[in-house]
Scaffold this active site. Structure first.
Site, short mmCIF file in Angstrom:
data_model
loop_
_atom_site.label_atom_id
_atom_site.label_comp_id
_atom_site.label_asym_id
_atom_site.label_seq_id
_atom_site.Cartn_x
_atom_site.Cartn_y
_atom_site.Cartn_z
N HIS A 1 0.82 -1.18 0.20
CA HIS A 1 0.12 0.15 0.01
C HIS A 1 0.93 1.21 -0.08
O HIS A 1 1.89 1.29 0.30
CB HIS A 1 -0.96 -0.07 1.15
CG HIS A 1 -0.21 0.17 2.54
ND1 HIS A 1 0.39 -0.72 3.04
CD2 HIS A 1 0.08 1.17 3.43
CE1 HIS A 1 1.26 -0.56 4.26
NE2 HIS A 1 0.72 0.97 4.35
N ASP B 1 0.86 4.89 1.75
CA ASP B 1 -0.03 5.54 2.85
C ASP B 1 -1.04 6.63 2.40
O ASP B 1 -0.78 7.45 1.81
CB ASP B 1 0.88 6.21 3.90
CG ASP B 1 1.51 5.19 4.69
OD1 ASP B 1 1.15 4.03 4.80
OD2 ASP B 1 2.66 5.43 5.42
N HIS C 1 4.81 0.00 0.35
CA HIS C 1 5.40 -0.57 1.41
C HIS C 1 4.57 -1.61 2.09
O HIS C 1 3.17 -1.68 1.73
CB HIS C 1 6.03 0.23 2.22
CG HIS C 1 5.05 0.88 3.09
ND1 HIS C 1 4.58 2.31 2.66
CD2 HIS C 1 4.44 0.91 4.22
CE1 HIS C 1 3.69 2.84 3.18
NE2 HIS C 1 3.64 1.92 4.39
N ARG D 1 5.93 6.73 14.01
CA ARG D 1 6.14 7.13 12.53
C ARG D 1 5.69 8.55 12.53
O ARG D 1 4.48 9.01 12.96
CB ARG D 1 5.02 6.61 11.61
CG ARG D 1 5.25 6.82 10.35
CD ARG D 1 4.07 6.03 9.30
NE ARG D 1 2.79 6.53 9.75
CZ ARG D 1 1.66 5.82 9.20
NH1 ARG D 1 1.95 4.70 8.73
NH2 ARG D 1 0.51 6.41 9.60
#
Length: 305
Positions: free
Chosen positions: A121, A123, A281, A296
């Site tokens: 995917h 983000d 990723h 993150r």
């Protein structure tokens, strides 16, 4: 173009003695994507314009950068990520209460296995303006397992057959948070989530705003094409369904080609910096019930064109 950085966004401190741009070493990890940076500290890069500019340039070239032994504070993590632009919260995961924009992705014994991350995917493509990128730091990881894979989607587009490039030129697709994060919610919660974040529509092939590269821009959040049903594409109903679905699935499957990928093995204080516009990723969830804790900082992006 690089975004303007305001002094208030930078942690006020001096660069550590002995740390200069000349200490940075670049080690390529594959032929198509990824490089490890050696001899640099991101706390220093948050305060050093030249060092940050060098890292930013390398990110455009390699699309994902990796660093080891980044024993930095959360404030330094956030300050470095803000050099790229403003940070954003996640509507489901939320942010650290003391560091806006820093999302804790903690998988521990109290967490049931879930499968949002172990899909290829990009983000936040369910946003009208998906994230520009992210800075992800490992706080705790299993001794074995929990790797993450990144994919060069500019290379995936470049190596498509020419007749496919012609076919998808001008196509647009819908991206949904309701069909992913919302799937485990009650009907009422799912509808509320979609009301807050309506499905976004993006080009199937986007242009990178800084490098000019063409990028294949469909992923696990993509549900369908919105402008496929034209006389040129559809003679009979089966040309549209399953014809359009087969094409979309074929395009999504390109991210699974190993020649476009790099795989990173995490250690405590390892960091990954990636360009979300040109990559996908996959967080490998092979470690449960072992503990994996990541933090993150996601960076606000622009509207794909």
């Amino acid at each position: 173009m690089p975004q303007t950085v305001h002094p208030r966004d930078i942690t006020p401190a001096l660069v550590r003695p002995g740390v200069r741009r000349t200490s940075l070493r670049v080690e390529e990890l594959t032929c198509t994507i990824g490089a490890e940076l050696v001899g640099v500290n991101l706390g220093d890069a948050a305060r050093d314009d030249d060092l940050f500019a060098e890292i930013q340039q390398l990110l455009m070239e390699y699309k994902v950068l990796f660093l080891r032994d980044q024993d930095i504070t959360r404030a330094e993590h956030v300050a470095f990520a803000r050099r790229f632009g403003p940070l954003e919260d996640h509507p489901v995961l939320g942010s650290d209460p003391e560091h806006a924009g820093l999302v804790r992705i903690y998988k521990d014994l109290d967490s049931e296995p879930e499968h949002y991350e172990n899909a290829l995917h990009c983000d936040g493509t369910w946003r009208e303006c998906p994230p520009m990128g992210a800075v992800l730091r490992c706080v705790e990881t299993p001794d074995v397992g929990g790797d993450t894979i990144w994919v060069n989607m500019a290379e995936a587009y470049r190596r498509l057959p020419e007749h496919i490039k012609v076919q998808i030129s001008g196509l647009r697709a819908r991206h949904s948070i309701e069909a992913s994060f919302g799937a485990v919610m009650s009907t009422e919660q799912r509808h509320q989530l979609k009301a807050r974040y309506p499905d976004a529509e993006h080009p199937v092939v986007r242009t990178h705003p800084e490098t000019g590269e063409q990028i294949l821009f469909v992923n696990a959040f993509t549900t369908h094409f919105v402008n496929y049903h034209t006389p040129e594409n559809v003679r009979f109903g089966q040309d549209h369904a399953p014809g359009a679905s087969n094409l979309l699935n074929y395009l999504i499957s390109q991210a699974a080609v190993p020649e476009y990928q790099v795989r990173w093995r995490w250690q405590k204080n390892s960091v990954a910096i990636w360009d979300n516009r040109s990559t996908q990723h996959y967080a490998v969830q092979d470690y449960w019930p072992a503990v994996r804790k990541m933090e993150r900082a996601g960076i606000v992006g622009d509207q794909p064109f």
